[in-house]
Scaffold this motif. Structure first.
Motif, PDB file in Angstrom:
ATOM      1  N   THR A 143     -12.118   4.544 -30.733  1.00 31.52           N
ATOM      2  CA  THR A 143     -13.300   4.311 -29.893  1.00 31.52           C
ATOM      3  C   THR A 143     -13.077   3.273 -28.802  1.00 31.52           C
ATOM      4  OG1 THR A 143     -14.189   2.535 -31.277  1.00 31.52           O
ATOM      5  CG2 THR A 143     -14.808   4.825 -31.857  1.00 31.52           C
ATOM      6  N   ARG A 145     -13.497   0.178 -29.458  1.00 34.44           N
ATOM      7  CA  ARG A 145     -14.413  -0.898 -29.827  1.00 34.44           C
ATOM      8  C   ARG A 145     -14.285  -1.176 -31.327  1.00 34.44           C
ATOM      9  NH1 ARG A 145     -17.415   3.051 -27.920  1.00 34.44           N
ATOM     10  NH2 ARG A 145     -18.549   3.224 -29.871  1.00 34.44           N
ATOM     11  N   ASP A 147     -16.956  -2.506 -32.907  1.00 33.51           N
ATOM     12  CA  ASP A 147     -18.322  -2.398 -33.420  1.00 33.51           C
ATOM     13  C   ASP A 147     -18.417  -3.312 -34.639  1.00 33.51           C
ATOM     14  OD1 ASP A 147     -19.093  -0.575 -31.398  1.00 33.51           O
ATOM     15  OD2 ASP A 147     -18.164   1.063 -32.527  1.00 33.51           O
ATOM     16  N   ASP A 148     -18.970  -2.824 -35.753  1.00 34.74           N
ATOM     17  CA  ASP A 148     -19.017  -3.685 -36.946  1.00 34.74           C
ATOM     18  C   ASP A 148     -18.018  -3.214 -38.008  1.00 34.74           C
ATOM     19  OD1 ASP A 148     -20.196  -1.411 -37.974  1.00 34.74           O
ATOM     20  OD2 ASP A 148     -21.848  -2.473 -38.950  1.00 34.74           O
TER      21      ASP A 148
END
Length: 190
Positions: A143, A145, A147-148
């Motif tokens: 991605t 990223r 993110d979490d």
């Protein structure tokens, strides 16, 4: 044959280290003092002996070479998820804090995530913890990223959901790494 960039000489030292001061700055000082008391040993005498014996000097050329070729955190070219146990008897977890600080100073903090497993030992990760870390890294690569995906809670959920051999990801911030000296002492010239 001499290999280019190969370290030669001693690149570590303890000359000039005050071991009592070193212990005083350590996150483990209270535990060390308690263990010495319990054992009936003289911590001050041992620290004084260590300080008197701190005579090893580094070869300045070897130190320069090691700093140039072997220092981690001088720039990350790819995303890195760094996983460490919180009680590692081989590589102190405090080194992770120093590494992370160094990566952030180099401007690569967005590439790095660090995760901690509440376990003793060096690299004593379960299969589930390892797979969960790989899934988080795969998410970052796919991605672009984090993110979490690399948070302790997400890693724990991911590892537990695998139903393999358990997981112990926890929120954790290592103490500062206690070091004796930033620069090597050079041998006295006669």
């Amino acid at each position: 044959m001499r290999w280019p960039g190969r370290r030669t000489g001693n690149n570590s030292w303890n000359r000039g280290v005050d071991y009592a001061r070193l212990l005083a700055g350590s996150a483990h000082a209270r535990q060390v003092r308690a263990l010495y008391r319990t054992a009936g040993l003289d911590l001050r005498a041992d620290l004084a002996s260590l300080t008197r014996g701190a005579t090893i000097a580094a070869d300045p050329a070897a130190v320069r070479t090691a700093r140039r070729t072997s220092s981690a955190g001088q720039g990350l070219a790819v995303p890195l998820l760094d996983v460490h146990t919180i009680a590692d008897n081989l590589v102190p977890v405090e080194q992770e804090r120093q590494f992370g600080d160094r990566v952030r100073r180099a401007g690569d903090g967005a590439m790095l995530r660090q995760a901690y497993v509440e376990r003793q030992g060096h690299c004593t990760f379960t299969t589930a913890e390892t797979v969960a870390a790989l899934h988080a890294l795969e998410h970052r690569v796919t991605t672009g990223r984090w993110d979490d995906a690399a948070t302790p809670a997400a890693l724990q959920r991911s590892a537990t959901a695998l139903g393999l051999d358990g997981a112990a990801y926890v929120p954790y911030r290592p103490a500062r790494l206690t070091v004796g000296r930033d620069r090597p002492e050079h041998p006295a010239r006669h």
